[in-house]
Scaffold this motif. Sequence first.
Motif, PDB file in Angstrom:
ATOM      1  N   ARG A  32       0.853  -1.187   0.000  1.00 39.86           N
ATOM      2  CA  ARG A  32       0.000   0.000   0.000  1.00 39.86           C
ATOM      3  C   ARG A  32       0.888   1.236   0.000  1.00 39.86           C
ATOM      4  NH1 ARG A  32      -1.967   2.696   4.586  1.00 39.86           N
ATOM      5  NH2 ARG A  32      -3.830   3.956   4.212  1.00 39.86           N
ATOM      6  N   VAL A  33       0.645   2.089  -0.939  1.00 40.01           N
ATOM      7  CA  VAL A  33       1.409   3.345  -1.016  1.00 40.01           C
ATOM      8  C   VAL A  33       0.414   4.502  -0.943  1.00 40.01           C
ATOM      9  CG1 VAL A  33       3.332   2.376  -2.307  1.00 40.01           C
ATOM     10  CG2 VAL A  33       1.338   3.254  -3.528  1.00 40.01           C
ATOM     11  N   PRO A  34       0.867   5.661  -0.494  1.00 43.92           N
ATOM     12  CA  PRO A  34      -0.074   6.791  -0.396  1.00 43.92           C
ATOM     13  C   PRO A  34      -0.673   7.153  -1.747  1.00 43.92           C
ATOM     14  CG  PRO A  34       1.927   7.235   0.829  1.00 43.92           C
ATOM     15  CD  PRO A  34       2.191   6.000   0.067  1.00 43.92           C
ATOM     16  N   SER A  35       0.138   7.102  -2.777  1.00 41.72           N
ATOM     17  CA  SER A  35      -0.381   7.489  -4.084  1.00 41.72           C
ATOM     18  C   SER A  35       0.421   6.810  -5.172  1.00 41.72           C
ATOM     19  CB  SER A  35      -0.293   9.010  -4.241  1.00 41.72           C
ATOM     20  OG  SER A  35      -0.642   9.370  -5.558  1.00 41.72           O
ATOM     21  N   LEU A  36      -0.231   6.583  -6.277  1.00 36.58           N
ATOM     22  CA  LEU A  36       0.450   5.969  -7.420  1.00 36.58           C
ATOM     23  C   LEU A  36       0.888   7.015  -8.443  1.00 36.58           C
ATOM     24  CD1 LEU A  36      -1.709   2.792  -8.183  1.00 36.58           C
ATOM     25  CD2 LEU A  36       0.518   2.915  -7.098  1.00 36.58           C
ATOM     26  N   GLU A  37       0.662   8.290  -8.091  1.00 38.93           N
ATOM     27  CA  GLU A  37       0.885   9.321  -9.091  1.00 38.93           C
ATOM     28  C   GLU A  37       2.282   9.246  -9.692  1.00 38.93           C
ATOM     29  OE1 GLU A  37      -0.051  13.211  -7.645  1.00 38.93           O
ATOM     30  OE2 GLU A  37      -1.766  12.435  -6.531  1.00 38.93           O
ATOM     31  N   LEU A  38       3.263   9.222  -8.832  1.00 36.60           N
ATOM     32  CA  LEU A  38       4.628   9.255  -9.326  1.00 36.60           C
ATOM     33  C   LEU A  38       5.122   7.887  -9.743  1.00 36.60           C
ATOM     34  CD1 LEU A  38       6.118  11.807  -6.803  1.00 36.60           C
ATOM     35  CD2 LEU A  38       5.197  12.190  -9.071  1.00 36.60           C
ATOM     36  N   TRP A  39       4.523   6.876  -9.180  1.00 31.98           N
ATOM     37  CA  TRP A  39       4.948   5.522  -9.543  1.00 31.98           C
ATOM     38  C   TRP A  39       4.616   5.240 -11.003  1.00 31.98           C
ATOM     39  CZ3 TRP A  39       8.316   2.928  -6.916  1.00 31.98           C
ATOM     40  CH2 TRP A  39       8.411   3.065  -5.528  1.00 31.98           C
ATOM     41  N   THR A  40       3.508   5.748 -11.458  1.00 32.89           N
ATOM     42  CA  THR A  40       3.152   5.499 -12.852  1.00 32.89           C
ATOM     43  C   THR A  40       4.186   6.094 -13.794  1.00 32.89           C
ATOM     44  OG1 THR A  40       1.777   7.464 -12.737  1.00 32.89           O
ATOM     45  CG2 THR A  40       0.682   5.361 -12.420  1.00 32.89           C
ATOM     46  N   MET A  41       4.817   7.156 -13.351  1.00 38.45           N
ATOM     47  CA  MET A  41       5.842   7.754 -14.201  1.00 38.45           C
ATOM     48  C   MET A  41       7.140   6.974 -14.126  1.00 38.45           C
ATOM     49  SD  MET A  41       5.248  11.820 -13.705  1.00 38.45           S
ATOM     50  CE  MET A  41       5.132  11.847 -11.949  1.00 38.45           C
ATOM     51  N   ALA A  42       7.373   6.404 -12.968  1.00 31.43           N
ATOM     52  CA  ALA A  42       8.676   5.752 -12.775  1.00 31.43           C
ATOM     53  C   ALA A  42       8.665   4.276 -13.097  1.00 31.43           C
ATOM     54  CB  ALA A  42       9.124   5.942 -11.328  1.00 31.43           C
ATOM     55  N   ALA A  43       7.492   3.683 -13.085  1.00 33.34           N
ATOM     56  CA  ALA A  43       7.454   2.220 -13.160  1.00 33.34           C
ATOM     57  C   ALA A  43       7.759   1.735 -14.558  1.00 33.34           C
ATOM     58  CB  ALA A  43       6.088   1.717 -12.732  1.00 33.34           C
TER      59      ALA A  43
END
Lengths: 615, 318
Positions: A32-43
């Motif tokens: 569980r992460v607070p938000s996926l906003e930045l992960w979508t850019m980095a993943a």
Amino acid sequence: VTWLAPLGLLGLLALPVILLLHLVRQRRRAVRVPSLELWTMAAAPVQRKPRRLPLTLLLLLHLLVALLLALSLGRPLLPGGAFAPTNTIILLDTSTSMAATDGGLTGATTRFEAAQAAARQLLGAARKGDRIGVVTLGTTPRLLGRGGPEAADSLIGAVAELRPAGADGDLLAAINLASAAAEPEDGVALPARYVVLTDPAYGAQGAPTQPITATGDLDWRVFGGPADNAAIVALAARPLRDGGQQLYARVANFGTGPAVRTLQVLLDGAVVESEALRLEAGAEAEWSWPIPRGVRLAEARLSGGDAAPADDHASAVLSGGTSRRVQLVSALPTPLERALKAQPGLEVVLSTPESYRPDPDAGLAVFVDYVPAALPAMPTWLVAPPRGSGLVTETGRLGDLQVDRAQDPRFAGLDLRSVRIARASVVDSPRWASVLLASRPDDGRPGTPLVLSGVLDGQPRTVWTFDPAHSNLAGRLAFPLLASATLRTLLPHDSSALRLGQPAPEAMVTPDGSSIAAGTVLTEPGLYQWSEQEGTVAVNAVDPAESDLRPRTRPAVESAGAGASTLLQEAGSELWRPLLIAVLVLLPLEWLYAHRRRFARPNTAPPAGRAQRPA
Amino acid sequence: MWLRDIFRRRDKAALAAPRTALDEQLLRRLERLGLSAARELRGGLSGTHPSRRRLPAPTFSDHRPYSTGDDLRYVDWNAYARLDDLHLKLGEPEQDIGVTVLIDSSASMDWGSGDRNKLHYARLLAAMLGYVALANGDRLRVIPFGGQDNLPATAPWGPGSGRQRVVGLLRYLDGLIPGGTATPAARLRELMREQRGGYLVLISDLWHSPDLILGDSPALSPFHLPRWQVLMLQLLHPQELRPDLRGDVELVDSETGARLTLEAGRASLSAYAGAVDRWCDAVASACARRGITYARITTDMPLETAALPYLRTREVLR
């Protein structure tokens, strides 16, 4: 390892199923992460990789539980745990010589106790599938019981009740009895194994007899060794013409060396003679002493200890004032006279009804077809009492009667099947008497009492409701036996007849005060009392064959061979129980491990990197 | 008892953060501090904050000619004696300001365990700044955004002033229940309608708030001096900056529940760290452009020994 239920191993199929389930259920770790906003850019896109089985502790626990369960279903048996069940019949020597207390017996005081311990061990070692049985190798071989391991306790209890008494048993008869006991049950034939628990004194003293064939292995287990013994081998009293009696005793030395002993004679408890004696090995000596009138009990004691103390003492109950004179009152000569005269120790005095006067010296009065106005104050035997005598109530007469099987032990051993009674009175059994023998009911015709016995006016009275002259008894061997059995209901027993190991002829009271039924083997020497009549009887361990403790030649036995059992029986050391216990221990552990997160859940949400189920 | 605890489903309340509490020493220390409010802010007349208004005041700063109606007490009679003209002494009056704390109680704030839980840390920050405001006679309001709307704790707290209100404040902050999605824009619009200005403290991780400060027309764009002074405290967990992940993971968004499959390797983690840094820098730049004081605080900073000095360094507190 032997698998007793190999089909249970099919449970092992659960292992690949568990692996498959874990493989299918395997997911990427949810974080569980607070938000996926930045992960979508980095993943970076995840490449499809072949799925690997996660080797987790939970998987191992699941596999272990399933494996243990499957193994326990297969009922594994440790190597050596399987065995071929056997049929073990114990032939336990109960002869008097087994009571010897010679040395070399570990943990037991007598040979018999050592044999009992061995029997207990054999019976207790019975496993599932085994058959066990016990036959006493006594005067009359007797099957104590048989069964599976569940019968071990009862058999051990029965063996513990046994006492050594009597002569050596017939091995052939015992083996035949054991063979019958070893007959297969449920069609499953097991190899028979006969274990003879005996002592060196068992067997023939001379040359070996014809070999005996046993259908199984014969295992001799001998307790005790050579032992010296001196014994009283005979003690008897006989009447003299002057009214007194003469006591006769014989002592034998069965040892390998000379025996120096003292023989004491006691009359009514008082020592009257003391003879010092020295007997060479194998020698015998005998003495006789006159006994004055009125003496009731004579005893002989041999001093000094030896391996068999039971035969160092003997008693004899003397008839004393009791007369064996029989007054026969009959109008005509009767076959009964011959039968009475044939009885040992009886003096028969004849008289007719007209000349009848009670004989004060007589111990028994016999009336044939006659009843005096007053019955004498002595035991009385009434044969075919005439109608109206008042002793019994006659309701009619029956002809052509057969004798029914008797229930009374004194008559039970008589074979009266061929006896035909032409005529007998039909009587009602009076209150004072019981029916000892009756006619056989047939064709709707009820039976009628033939022999009645009881106590009337304080004296034993026995009634024959038939006249032997009106039967075919006179020419039969059963006639004197029937007369003897009848006499036993009226006269005290002869004192010299009972030996240790003999069955009690009647109900008796043992020296320690307990009652025994007729037919019970006499196992304790001493003075017994009759239960149903006055008088005592001595039971002695006087048996030269049993007092001779020297080793003898065992009977030759040919074993027919038992053959190997093809049946494989499981032993008691199966492993399914510990395996199941391990499963029961592992299951809670697995449960705790599977729910460990619930127990360790923090107060707040888990930090990043900790796996958590998505909401 | 143990078994009962095992089978009992834990409720949300049991999972709440540690209670919000400020120790006595910190309170004494906070009483000596005050919010660095801009002079341009227009507040009341009874505070301790400096004001740019020129009003007759004991503290002299300038003169202006007397006009009818002025209070004769402020006439500079010395100047009249020299100049023979009436002048009033003008000063910079101290003012009180309205302090509004917008605290993010969305689900993304409920992250981290124990004292490092973001919402717990946000409560402490709000309590600390709120106590400073209350102790300085400012009017304080606390407005949560996010949170579970059906619970009473999501209603704003305040306005209140005076340090005696601190107990109510702490109790209110304790009652904040995390959940829901952050909706700061809506709250800001309401705030704009309700209040004419003040000191706005925004405590948030800024996740799920793309229109708050970034973008062409962010929600905070109307909030500027002289009506509003904005302090942006971006609160992050250290692992939000540098996550400790390994292997294949499935990331689950705490607010939306969206999932993202990720191979947490060095490259992806490095890319994420760079993205976070750029994002924080963009937020900081945007705040700077719009005159918003920005401070990034991580929950591993001890409140008294690290966060408080940091805020003083950033001149949030004086």
